[in-house]
Design a protein around this motif. Sequence first.
Motif, PDB file in Angstrom:
ATOM      1  N   VAL B  36       0.819  -1.201   0.000  1.00 23.46           N
ATOM      2  CA  VAL B  36       0.000   0.000   0.000  1.00 23.46           C
ATOM      3  C   VAL B  36       0.858   1.258   0.000  1.00 23.46           C
ATOM      4  CG1 VAL B  36      -1.767   1.301   1.225  1.00 23.46           C
ATOM      5  CG2 VAL B  36      -1.897  -1.183   1.136  1.00 23.46           C
ATOM      6  N   THR B  37       1.942   1.234   0.748  1.00 25.34           N
ATOM      7  CA  THR B  37       2.728   2.462   0.906  1.00 25.34           C
ATOM      8  C   THR B  37       3.406   2.886  -0.382  1.00 25.34           C
ATOM      9  OG1 THR B  37       3.296   1.488   3.008  1.00 25.34           O
ATOM     10  CG2 THR B  37       4.313   3.579   2.480  1.00 25.34           C
ATOM     11  N   ILE B  38       4.010   1.941  -1.078  1.00 19.66           N
ATOM     12  CA  ILE B  38       4.796   2.330  -2.250  1.00 19.66           C
ATOM     13  C   ILE B  38       3.963   3.073  -3.296  1.00 19.66           C
ATOM     14  CG2 ILE B  38       6.127   1.445  -4.208  1.00 19.66           C
ATOM     15  CD1 ILE B  38       7.520  -0.387  -2.345  1.00 19.66           C
ATOM     16  N   PRO B  39       2.829   2.508  -3.721  1.00 19.31           N
ATOM     17  CA  PRO B  39       2.041   3.253  -4.709  1.00 19.31           C
ATOM     18  C   PRO B  39       1.637   4.633  -4.218  1.00 19.31           C
ATOM     19  CG  PRO B  39       1.241   1.008  -4.552  1.00 19.31           C
ATOM     20  CD  PRO B  39       2.247   1.183  -3.465  1.00 19.31           C
ATOM     21  N   VAL B  40       1.240   4.722  -2.952  1.00 17.08           N
ATOM     22  CA  VAL B  40       0.814   6.016  -2.440  1.00 17.08           C
ATOM     23  C   VAL B  40       2.005   6.971  -2.376  1.00 17.08           C
ATOM     24  CG1 VAL B  40      -0.147   7.215  -0.447  1.00 17.08           C
ATOM     25  CG2 VAL B  40      -1.119   5.036  -1.181  1.00 17.08           C
ATOM     26  N   TYR B  41       3.143   6.455  -1.980  1.00 22.31           N
ATOM     27  CA  TYR B  41       4.328   7.296  -1.923  1.00 22.31           C
ATOM     28  C   TYR B  41       4.681   7.847  -3.306  1.00 22.31           C
ATOM     29  CZ  TYR B  41       9.071   8.910  -1.481  1.00 22.31           C
ATOM     30  OH  TYR B  41      10.181   9.707  -1.527  1.00 22.31           O
ATOM     31  N   ILE B  42       4.556   7.001  -4.312  1.00 18.87           N
ATOM     32  CA  ILE B  42       4.853   7.441  -5.680  1.00 18.87           C
ATOM     33  C   ILE B  42       4.014   8.657  -6.045  1.00 18.87           C
ATOM     34  CG2 ILE B  42       4.625   6.805  -8.116  1.00 18.87           C
ATOM     35  CD1 ILE B  42       5.403   3.960  -7.304  1.00 18.87           C
ATOM     36  N   MET B  43       2.727   8.557  -5.699  1.00 17.43           N
ATOM     37  CA  MET B  43       1.826   9.668  -6.003  1.00 17.43           C
ATOM     38  C   MET B  43       2.309  10.951  -5.320  1.00 17.43           C
ATOM     39  SD  MET B  43      -2.219   9.880  -5.181  1.00 17.43           S
ATOM     40  CE  MET B  43      -2.098   9.589  -3.424  1.00 17.43           C
ATOM     41  N   VAL B  44       2.611  10.845  -4.044  1.00 19.25           N
ATOM     42  CA  VAL B  44       3.029  12.027  -3.294  1.00 19.25           C
ATOM     43  C   VAL B  44       4.336  12.590  -3.865  1.00 19.25           C
ATOM     44  CG1 VAL B  44       3.691  12.909  -1.031  1.00 19.25           C
ATOM     45  CG2 VAL B  44       1.888  11.181  -1.224  1.00 19.25           C
ATOM     46  N   LEU B 263      -3.534  13.629  -5.450  1.00 20.14           N
ATOM     47  CA  LEU B 263      -3.236  13.769  -4.022  1.00 20.14           C
ATOM     48  C   LEU B 263      -4.362  14.520  -3.316  1.00 20.14           C
ATOM     49  CD1 LEU B 263      -1.172  13.234  -1.837  1.00 20.14           C
ATOM     50  CD2 LEU B 263      -0.084  15.393  -2.386  1.00 20.14           C
ATOM     51  N   LEU B 264      -4.840  15.586  -3.952  1.00 17.10           N
ATOM     52  CA  LEU B 264      -5.959  16.323  -3.357  1.00 17.10           C
ATOM     53  C   LEU B 264      -7.171  15.408  -3.213  1.00 17.10           C
ATOM     54  CD1 LEU B 264      -5.841  19.800  -5.141  1.00 17.10           C
ATOM     55  CD2 LEU B 264      -5.071  19.197  -2.853  1.00 17.10           C
ATOM     56  N   ILE B 265      -7.426  14.635  -4.264  1.00 17.86           N
ATOM     57  CA  ILE B 265      -8.575  13.721  -4.219  1.00 17.86           C
ATOM     58  C   ILE B 265      -8.403  12.702  -3.096  1.00 17.86           C
ATOM     59  CG2 ILE B 265      -9.788  11.915  -5.519  1.00 17.86           C
ATOM     60  CD1 ILE B 265      -9.210  13.415  -8.062  1.00 17.86           C
ATOM     61  N   SER B 266      -7.150  12.396  -2.757  1.00 14.96           N
ATOM     62  CA  SER B 266      -6.900  11.366  -1.747  1.00 14.96           C
ATOM     63  C   SER B 266      -7.038  11.875  -0.315  1.00 14.96           C
ATOM     64  CB  SER B 266      -5.483  10.820  -1.894  1.00 14.96           C
ATOM     65  OG  SER B 266      -5.242  10.473  -3.213  1.00 14.96           O
TER      66      SER B 266
ATOM     67  N   THR C 124     -11.140   5.290  -9.011  1.00 17.93           N
ATOM     68  CA  THR C 124     -10.432   4.461  -9.979  1.00 17.93           C
ATOM     69  C   THR C 124      -9.444   5.264 -10.817  1.00 17.93           C
ATOM     70  OG1 THR C 124     -12.379   3.090 -10.095  1.00 17.93           O
ATOM     71  CG2 THR C 124     -10.778   2.821 -11.859  1.00 17.93           C
ATOM     72  N   LEU C 125      -9.878   6.469 -11.183  1.00 20.72           N
ATOM     73  CA  LEU C 125      -9.024   7.351 -11.983  1.00 20.72           C
ATOM     74  C   LEU C 125      -7.649   7.498 -11.335  1.00 20.72           C
ATOM     75  CD1 LEU C 125      -9.707   9.216 -14.466  1.00 20.72           C
ATOM     76  CD2 LEU C 125      -9.952  11.064 -12.814  1.00 20.72           C
ATOM     77  N   VAL C 126      -7.655   7.757 -10.030  1.00 22.90           N
ATOM     78  CA  VAL C 126      -6.412   7.945  -9.294  1.00 22.90           C
ATOM     79  C   VAL C 126      -5.623   6.632  -9.225  1.00 22.90           C
ATOM     80  CG1 VAL C 126      -5.465   8.533  -7.037  1.00 22.90           C
ATOM     81  CG2 VAL C 126      -7.374   9.852  -7.956  1.00 22.90           C
ATOM     82  N   VAL C 127      -6.340   5.544  -8.977  1.00 19.98           N
ATOM     83  CA  VAL C 127      -5.686   4.231  -8.899  1.00 19.98           C
ATOM     84  C   VAL C 127      -4.944   3.936 -10.205  1.00 19.98           C
ATOM     85  CG1 VAL C 127      -6.103   1.758  -8.706  1.00 19.98           C
ATOM     86  CG2 VAL C 127      -7.338   3.344  -7.228  1.00 19.98           C
ATOM     87  N   ILE C 128      -5.574   4.259 -11.320  1.00 20.05           N
ATOM     88  CA  ILE C 128      -4.951   3.986 -12.611  1.00 20.05           C
ATOM     89  C   ILE C 128      -3.697   4.845 -12.798  1.00 20.05           C
ATOM     90  CG2 ILE C 128      -5.250   4.215 -15.114  1.00 20.05           C
ATOM     91  CD1 ILE C 128      -6.659   1.820 -14.004  1.00 20.05           C
TER      92      ILE C 128
END
Lengths: 429, 290, 303
Positions: B36-44, B263-266, C124-128
Motif C-alpha cells: 500500500v505504501t509504495i504506490p501512495v508514496y509514488i503519487m506524493v 493527491l488532493l482527491i486522496s 479508480t481514476l487515481v488508482v490507474i
Amino acid sequence: MGDSGEGSQDTTQSDGSDDSDTSDDSSGGDTSDTITYLSDRGDSKEIIDQIIAEFEDEYDYTVEVTYTSKGTSTDEQLEKMRAAGNPPDIIFDTSSDAYRYQRDGDAAPVSDAVQGTGLPDPVNVDGESYFAPTMVEPLMGWYRNDLYDENPTTWETWQSEAQRVTEEEDIDGYVVQTGQTNNADTSITQYHWQNDVQIYSGPSDDIQVTIDDDDNRAAAVETYEWIQSMAESAPNGAGWEWGDGISALQQENAAAAMSVGGLPILTIQANRPDLVEKLTPTAFPVPDGKGQDKWWAYMEGHVVWNSGSATEGAKQFVDFFSKSDKFMDFVLSAPLFQFPPTREGLDSDAVQNNETIQQHPEVMDLVRDNWDSFTSILATGDDGAPNIVAADAYGQQVMGQSAEQMIVGGLSPDETVDWVADELRSLQD
Amino acid sequence: MALGEGAAGSILPQSLQTRLKRIAVILTAALVAIFVTIPVYIMVAIAVQSPADVFRGGTVHLIVDTLTFRNFRVLLEDTNTVQYFINSLIVTAGATTMSTALAVAAGYGLTRFEFTGKTLAARAVLFAYMFSPIVLAIPLYVIFYSLGLLDSYFALTMALTAISAPFTIWLMWQYFQTVPISLEESAWIRGASRTRTLWDVVLPVARPGYISAAIFSFAVAWNDFTMARVVMSSDEMYTITVGASLFLDRVTIGWGETMAVSLLISIPPFLIAVFLQNYLLQGFNVGGLE
Amino acid sequence: MSTVQSVKSSFGKLDERRLLLLATFVPFAAFFTLVWVIPIGYALGMSLFQNPTADAVFVGLSNYVEILTGEEFLLFLWNSVLYAVSTTVLSLLVGLSLALVVNQKIRGGNVLRTMMIFPYLLPTLVVIFIWKFILDPNIGVLNQWLVEWGVIAEPIAFFSTIQWAMAAVAVTSVWKFGSFAFFILLARLQAIDPNLYERARVEGASTWQAFRDITIPHLRGAILIILLVRGIWMFNKFDIIYLSTRGGPLNATTTLPIRVYELAFNGPNFGGATALAGIMFFLLAGVAVVYFKVFEPEKEVAH
C-alpha cells in the motif's frame, strides 16, 4: 421543444438550394434563447468564454457550454442528450463527425459562416456547408538528432538506421504503435499513404475498399512488411496512445516516434527540458522515390444540430466565432499542436509572433511546406470527396487494429491485408 | 459443531500454532505495508516535485530533494479544481449520510419485523447490481431530464444513495442479526420506547456495522464518475472526478498536475480512513450485558 | 409490502413501528425505482430496437441472437469470468487475512488499518494513474527497478503484452478492492463476543479449532455476501480495465462490459449494447438465484 427534430429532418435536406442564404432555412426549433454548446476544448476555455461574452453582448442569446473530455465522451454526451430529446445546438467535433451527422440528417447548414470566407469547406453537400472549420492538427514525427546523424527520411534508411541505433545505443530506434488507439490508427494509415496505397476509391455515395485489389495489394503488403521490420527496432507499442509514444521519447526508451504536431515537444519541454534540443520534427518516413502527397491532418470545428431549440442562434454564433478577433487566440491556445484552418491564418502575424511557435521554426517549416498535402481522413474518396467508410473505420481504429493483428497476433503481412479488407468491407453498408 | 473436535489443525501442537500465527501476522502486516505504501508514496513524490525534477536524466526520481507547490498552483490558478472539490464534498457527504441512515433503519426493520416476502424483496434489490451500468447512462439522463433534475446536488445525492443503499442495507440487515434481541427486550421491559431503544441501545452496538456501511457509501460517492457525468452538465457543478478528467487531457497539463490533483482527491479518503477506523475497532463491548 | 404482526414486535407500539417502516422503505423504494428499476426497464426495452436513440426500429430479439452468435462472444465471456473470479477470490483472501491480522491488536495495528482502508476509497481514476507509474514500460518504476537490478534486460509493457495484461489489470483491481472485504470482515470480527474465545480456550481448543469453529461461522454471512456482490461488480467492471488496457492487446482483456462500451459508443450500436447488457444481466441473475438457493447468504449465525 425537442420533438420538433424528427419531422424537420426532411426539410433540411430537401432545402439544399444553391442559394447560400440560409436565414430562411428555419429547420430547427427557435423556441429558446439559450444556445447549448458541446465542446471538448477545455484547453481554450478562457478564450471561449471571452468569445461567448462578446456574442452575448451583441445578440439576444445566452450560450451554455458543456465541456467533455477528448475521445468518445462527446459521443456519449450527445447520445444522452439526443435520447432525451434535448440535443445540443452546436457541437465542436471533427469534419468526419460533421459528415456523419449530415448523413444521418442531423446537421443544419452553416454556409454563411463558411462560403466566401476563405475557410475550407470539407463537408459540402449539394452546395450547402455543414461544417465550419476552426483548426487543423497535422501528424508529425520526432527523432533524436544526436543519435540519428541526419533525418533518415526514406523507409530504407529509417530501417537500417533504426536498427543501428537499437544495436549501438541503449535505446530502441523507433516506435510502432498498434491497437485500438488514435495514435496507432493514424500512423498506420499514414504509412499506407506514404506507399501510395489506395485504401478506398469511388465517389461519396459509392465508396469501394480497394486496399486488396490488384493495384494496391502488393503495396499494402509492402507497407505491413516495413512496419513489421520497424517493430523489430521498437518497444512493444500495443495499445499505445499519443502519451505513450511521447513517454518513450521522454524517457529515452525510443529514439523516434510518430505523433501529432508539436505535442511531443510541448510535453517534453515541461518534463525533460534538457532533451528538447535533441529532438527534431520530421515528416513520416517515405519509400525511396515516392513523394509526400498525402499528409494526415485532423480538421476540427463547429457543427450545428438541426433539431435543437436555438438553431438560428447557433448558426449566428458559429459565424460570429469564425469571424471573431479572438479566433486566432482560440487556435493558438495550444500552439504547435493546433494550426489555423487557412493559409492566410498560417501566415498571419498572430502565428508569426507566437512565442512558442518561434522557438520551433522547424515545425512551422514542415507545416508550411506541406500545407497543400494536408488531408483529413474524411477527404479520401475520389478527388477528396467525403469518405464515410474511412471516417467510420477511423472511429473504430481498424487500421491500428490491423497492425496489432500482425505484430501481436502473428498474422503475416499478406493475411493482415485480407484481415483489414474484410473489416473495412463490413463497414461499407 | 462442537469445540475441541478432532481436526487437521490439532495435529500441530498448540505452541507451534501460536508461533505460526505470530509469524503469519507479522509477514502479512509487512507485505501490506509495502504493497500500500509504495504506490501512495509514488503519487506524493511526483505531486510535490516539478516534472523536470521527476523525469531528469530519463529515469523517474522518487526521492524528493526539492519540494515545490508548482503543480498545486497550476491547479488552483488554471482550473476549477476548488469548485469541483466542493461539489464532490457536498454530494459525497449527503449520499454517505443518507445511505447510512437508510441502511440502519432498513436493516433494523428487516431484522426485527416479519413481513411476507421480506427475504425475497431484499434479494431482489441486489439484482439491480447485475445490470451493466454502462448502458444505464442514457436512460438515467432521459429520466433526470424529464423530471427537470439535471444539474442539481439533490439529484446526484439521491442517485448516489440509490447506488450504495442496496448493499448497505444488506450489511446492516446481517449485522443486526448478530445483535441479540435480549438487549432490546430488557430496555423495553424498563419502559423505553422502540425509537428510544433503537437510539440508546441498538445504535451503539451496531457501530462497527454502520461505520463499514458509511465507508462503503463514501467510497461509492467519492469514486463516482458515471452518475456525475449524467446528472451534471455545467462546469460549475462537476464533481472532482469529472472535472479532473476534463482538464487532465489538456495539452498543457502533465504528470505533475495529474498527481497533484490525485493527491488532493486522496485527502478526504485519508481523513475518513484515519477517523472512522477508530470507530470500526470499538469492538464488541456489550458481551457482558447478555 | 404488507406487515404481519410478529411475536417479537408485540413489545412496541404499532404506530411507531409502522412509521419507522414507512420512513425507511418509502424513500428507498422511490430512489430505487428512479435510479434502477426504470432505467433497467428502459434499457431492456431499447435492446429490442435497432438504433433506439434516434430512428428506432423494432427488431424483437434479433439483437440478442446477433450478440450470442457472434464468434467472439465466448472469448469475451471467458475473459469476464476469469477476471471476475480471480479478482473476487484474491481480494477476499487479501481482505480476510488482513482483517484477521489487524484484529490481533498488534502494535501498529491502527496504522495498518488506515492504510488498508485507504485504497478502496480512492477513485479508480487515481488508482490507474498510480499504477501506470508502477507498471508502465516508460515511466513505470517497477520496470525501472527490475532493469536496474538486472532481473530483466528490457522494460516489460505489462498492459501491452498478451501474457501479462490480464494479470496486470487483476493486480491493480485487487489493490483497490482487497480493502472492501477487509473493512467489512473487520467490522464482523469485532462483533464476535470475546468470551466465546475465552470459553473455547478453557475447554482446551487450539487456535486453529477456535478459528474454524468460532471465527469462520461468524464470518460466513459476510463472506457469502462479499463473494456475491464483489463477483457481480467485478463481472460488470468497466473503468479499471478500459483505462488501463482498453481491452487489448488483441482481445486479451476484452471482457463483456468492454464490449458493451465498444458497441454503445464506437459502433455505435446501442441496440446491441443493451442486448449484451441484458444477456449479462440474465446470466448473473441465473447464477445468483442458484447461489441464494444453495447458500442463503442472508442467514446469520444465531445467537
